[in-house]
Design a protein around this motif. Structure first.
Motif, short mmCIF file in Angstrom:
data_model
loop_
_atom_site.label_atom_id
_atom_site.label_comp_id
_atom_site.label_asym_id
_atom_site.label_seq_id
_atom_site.Cartn_x
_atom_site.Cartn_y
_atom_site.Cartn_z
N MET A 1 28.92 30.81 84.46
CA MET A 1 29.68 29.84 83.73
C MET A 1 31.16 30.09 84.02
O MET A 1 31.61 31.23 84.02
N ASN A 2 31.89 29.06 84.26
CA ASN A 2 33.28 29.16 84.67
C ASN A 2 34.19 28.82 83.48
O ASN A 2 34.59 27.68 83.32
N LEU A 3 34.52 29.83 82.68
CA LEU A 3 35.37 29.62 81.51
C LEU A 3 36.79 30.07 81.82
O LEU A 3 37.01 30.98 82.61
N SER A 4 37.75 29.44 81.16
CA SER A 4 39.14 29.83 81.37
C SER A 4 39.41 31.16 80.67
O SER A 4 38.63 31.63 79.82
N LEU A 5 40.53 31.77 81.02
CA LEU A 5 40.89 33.06 80.45
C LEU A 5 41.11 32.96 78.94
O LEU A 5 40.75 33.87 78.19
N GLY A 6 41.67 31.86 78.49
CA GLY A 6 41.91 31.67 77.06
C GLY A 6 40.61 31.62 76.26
O GLY A 6 40.52 32.18 75.17
N VAL A 7 39.60 30.96 76.81
CA VAL A 7 38.31 30.88 76.12
C VAL A 7 37.63 32.24 76.09
O VAL A 7 37.05 32.64 75.09
N LYS A 8 37.74 32.98 77.20
CA LYS A 8 37.16 34.33 77.23
C LYS A 8 37.84 35.24 76.22
O LYS A 8 37.18 36.01 75.52
N ALA A 9 39.17 35.14 76.12
CA ALA A 9 39.90 35.95 75.14
C ALA A 9 39.49 35.57 73.72
O ALA A 9 39.34 36.44 72.84
N VAL A 13 37.89 37.99 70.83
CA VAL A 13 38.49 38.10 69.49
C VAL A 13 37.45 37.78 68.41
O VAL A 13 37.38 38.46 67.39
N ILE A 14 36.64 36.77 68.64
CA ILE A 14 35.59 36.42 67.68
C ILE A 14 34.59 37.57 67.56
O ILE A 14 34.16 37.93 66.45
N CYS A 15 34.21 38.17 68.68
CA CYS A 15 33.31 39.33 68.65
C CYS A 15 33.93 40.48 67.86
O CYS A 15 33.24 41.15 67.08
N ALA A 16 35.23 40.71 68.07
CA ALA A 16 35.91 41.80 67.35
C ALA A 16 35.94 41.53 65.85
O ALA A 16 35.70 42.45 65.04
N LEU A 17 36.21 40.31 65.46
CA LEU A 17 36.25 39.99 64.03
C LEU A 17 34.87 40.12 63.38
O LEU A 17 34.75 40.64 62.26
N ILE A 18 33.85 39.67 64.07
CA ILE A 18 32.48 39.82 63.54
C ILE A 18 32.13 41.30 63.43
O ILE A 18 31.56 41.75 62.42
N SER A 19 32.50 42.09 64.43
CA SER A 19 32.20 43.52 64.42
C SER A 19 32.97 44.24 63.32
O SER A 19 32.45 45.17 62.70
N ILE A 20 34.20 43.82 63.04
CA ILE A 20 34.97 44.41 61.95
C ILE A 20 34.29 44.14 60.61
O ILE A 20 34.16 45.04 59.78
N ILE A 21 33.84 42.93 60.41
CA ILE A 21 33.15 42.59 59.16
C ILE A 21 31.87 43.40 59.01
O ILE A 21 31.58 43.94 57.94
N VAL A 22 31.12 43.54 60.09
CA VAL A 22 29.88 44.32 60.05
C VAL A 22 30.19 45.79 59.78
O VAL A 22 29.51 46.44 58.97
N GLY A 23 31.23 46.34 60.43
CA GLY A 23 31.60 47.73 60.23
C GLY A 23 32.07 48.02 58.81
O GLY A 23 31.71 49.04 58.22
N ILE A 24 32.90 47.14 58.26
CA ILE A 24 33.38 47.31 56.89
C ILE A 24 32.21 47.26 55.91
O ILE A 24 32.12 48.07 54.97
N LEU A 54 27.28 45.51 71.49
CA LEU A 54 26.18 44.55 71.54
C LEU A 54 26.69 43.13 71.78
O LEU A 54 26.12 42.40 72.59
N CYS A 55 27.76 42.74 71.10
CA CYS A 55 28.31 41.39 71.29
C CYS A 55 28.78 41.18 72.73
O CYS A 55 28.49 40.14 73.33
N ILE A 56 29.52 42.14 73.27
CA ILE A 56 30.02 42.01 74.63
C ILE A 56 28.87 42.02 75.64
O ILE A 56 28.88 41.27 76.63
N ALA A 57 27.84 42.83 75.38
CA ALA A 57 26.69 42.86 76.28
C ALA A 57 25.95 41.52 76.29
O ALA A 57 25.54 41.04 77.35
#
Length: 70
Positions: A1-9, A13-24, A54-57
């Motif tokens: 899939m050919n996504l732009s850099l902004g969409v990948k970033a 960020v969405i993965c990080a926020l979900i992981s923060i909520i799960v960790g807390i 897991l999210c990044i994988a």
């Protein structure tokens, strides 16, 4: 899939926020009354790292993030 850099970033960020909520949540649930707070913080940090990995994988397996194209 050919996504732009902004969409990948944005996906990372969405993965990080979900992981923060799960960790807390995991750290809060693992804390016992009278126990040291650092044990809960370390547990929550470990869960955060596992969830982020897991999210990044999953995103990499779907070809959305970190895809190497020739």
């Amino acid at each position: 899939m050919n996504l732009s850099l902004g969409v990948k970033a944005l996906l990372i960020v969405i993965c990080a926020l979900i992981s923060i909520i799960v960790g807390i949540t995991a750290g809060y649930m693992s804390h016992k009354p009278g126990a040291r707070h650092r044990d809960a913080v370390l547990f929550g940090g470990g869960v955060f790292l596992g969830s982020m990995t897991l999210c990044i994988a999953v995103l990499s397996a779907l070809g959305m993030v970190l895809a190497i194209t020739a």
